[in-house]
Design an enzyme around this catalytic site. Structure first.
Site, PDB file in Angstrom:
ATOM      1  N   TRP A   1       0.868  -1.179   0.000  1.00 55.68           N
ATOM      2  CA  TRP A   1       0.000   0.000   0.000  1.00 55.68           C
ATOM      3  C   TRP A   1       0.898   1.221   0.000  1.00 55.68           C
ATOM      4  O   TRP A   1       1.933   1.235   0.667  1.00 55.68           O
ATOM      5  CB  TRP A   1      -0.886   0.019   1.244  1.00 55.68           C
TER       6      TRP A   1
ATOM      7  N   ALA B   1      -0.226  -3.289   5.991  1.00 52.63           N
ATOM      8  CA  ALA B   1       0.535  -3.297   7.239  1.00 52.63           C
ATOM      9  C   ALA B   1       0.061  -4.375   8.202  1.00 52.63           C
ATOM     10  O   ALA B   1       0.857  -4.939   8.952  1.00 52.63           O
ATOM     11  CB  ALA B   1       0.453  -1.926   7.902  1.00 52.63           C
ATOM     12  N   ILE B   2      -1.211  -4.684   8.187  1.00 54.04           N
ATOM     13  CA  ILE B   2      -1.753  -5.648   9.148  1.00 54.04           C
ATOM     14  C   ILE B   2      -1.171  -7.044   8.937  1.00 54.04           C
ATOM     15  O   ILE B   2      -1.132  -7.855   9.865  1.00 54.04           O
ATOM     16  CB  ILE B   2      -3.308  -5.641   9.110  1.00 54.04           C
ATOM     17  N   GLU B   3      -0.675  -7.327   7.740  1.00 50.59           N
ATOM     18  CA  GLU B   3      -0.067  -8.626   7.451  1.00 50.59           C
ATOM     19  C   GLU B   3       1.400  -8.698   7.875  1.00 50.59           C
ATOM     20  O   GLU B   3       2.001  -9.773   7.869  1.00 50.59           O
ATOM     21  CB  GLU B   3      -0.172  -8.949   5.953  1.00 50.59           C
TER      22      GLU B   3
ATOM     23  N   VAL C   1       3.385   1.716   5.699  1.00 49.06           N
ATOM     24  CA  VAL C   1       2.861   3.037   6.031  1.00 49.06           C
ATOM     25  C   VAL C   1       1.366   2.931   6.275  1.00 49.06           C
ATOM     26  O   VAL C   1       0.658   2.227   5.556  1.00 49.06           O
ATOM     27  CB  VAL C   1       3.183   4.084   4.937  1.00 49.06           C
TER      28      VAL C   1
ATOM     29  N   ILE D   1      -1.704   5.681   6.984  1.00 46.22           N
ATOM     30  CA  ILE D   1      -2.029   7.101   6.980  1.00 46.22           C
ATOM     31  C   ILE D   1      -3.433   7.291   7.558  1.00 46.22           C
ATOM     32  O   ILE D   1      -4.369   6.596   7.165  1.00 46.22           O
ATOM     33  CB  ILE D   1      -1.925   7.679   5.556  1.00 46.22           C
TER      34      ILE D   1
ATOM     35  N   HIS E   1     -10.162   3.290  12.193  1.00 48.22           N
ATOM     36  CA  HIS E   1      -9.375   2.208  11.605  1.00 48.22           C
ATOM     37  C   HIS E   1      -7.875   2.445  11.779  1.00 48.22           C
ATOM     38  O   HIS E   1      -7.107   1.516  12.035  1.00 48.22           O
ATOM     39  CB  HIS E   1      -9.743   2.087  10.116  1.00 48.22           C
TER      40      HIS E   1
ATOM     41  N   ARG F   1       9.409  11.148   5.331  1.00 45.70           N
ATOM     42  CA  ARG F   1      10.165  10.153   6.096  1.00 45.70           C
ATOM     43  C   ARG F   1      10.583   8.946   5.255  1.00 45.70           C
ATOM     44  O   ARG F   1      11.169   8.003   5.762  1.00 45.70           O
ATOM     45  CB  ARG F   1       9.312   9.685   7.283  1.00 45.70           C
TER      46      ARG F   1
END
Length: 160
Positions: free
Chosen positions: A27, A59-61, A81, A83, A89, A128
């Site tokens: 993502w 990211a959750i994986e 990342v 956002i 959520h 970043r």
């Protein structure tokens, strides 16, 4: 890119022989690809020739893949990342990812560096990401932290 305030200078590391795994989400691909490039550069500059790189959707994986990498690697770098949007959520995902990464690191006794950006907007993430116009390179910083911790653990374990 000059170091941001408070960011320590990373010493040159000789991490040759360290088995490094990197898990990076897809993502916001421009940001995640830049984070990954920074991590790969630090790995190469530190003598790590072929880190294992695994891409995941979001990211959750990251924690479950980091857990698998921690089984046969000396250090793991988690990159992604998240956002902030208009719903809660953001908090759920950030908390789950951070807790998951920390749990993996402690359960496996393997450093898992958290290079998952959690920002209020896309510009903060771009700042970043380690792009030429970025102020910081969190991918490089995470890789340096993971390799440094792996070398520290190697030294501590050699004393036992």
């Amino acid at each position: 890119m000059s170091p941001a305030a408070g960011v320590p200078e990373m010493p040159a590391l000789d991490a040759s022989g360290v088995r490094l795994g990197i898990v990076a989400s897809t993502w916001h691909s421009r940001i995640c690809d830049a984070l990954l490039a920074g991590a790969r550069k630090v790995a190469a500059d530190s003598g790590v020739d072929n880190p294992t790189v695994v891409r995941v959707l979001g990211a959750i994986e990251i924690p479950v893949v980091a857990q698998e990498l921690a089984r046969n690697h000396d250090a793991v770098v988690a990159l992604g990342v998240v956002i902030r949007g208009q719903t809660p959520h953001f908090e759920y995902v950030c908390d789950a990812v951070t807790q998951g990464i920390t749990r993996v690191s402690l359960d496996a006794s393997t450093p898992v560096a958290n290079g998952v950006l959690t920002t209020d907007n896309e510009q903060q993430a771009l700042d970043r990401a380690g792009l030429p116009e970025s102020a910081e390179d969190k991918g490089s910083q995470a890789a340096g932290a993971a390799l440094s911790a792996a070398l520290t653990l190697r030294e501590l374990r050699a004393r036992s």
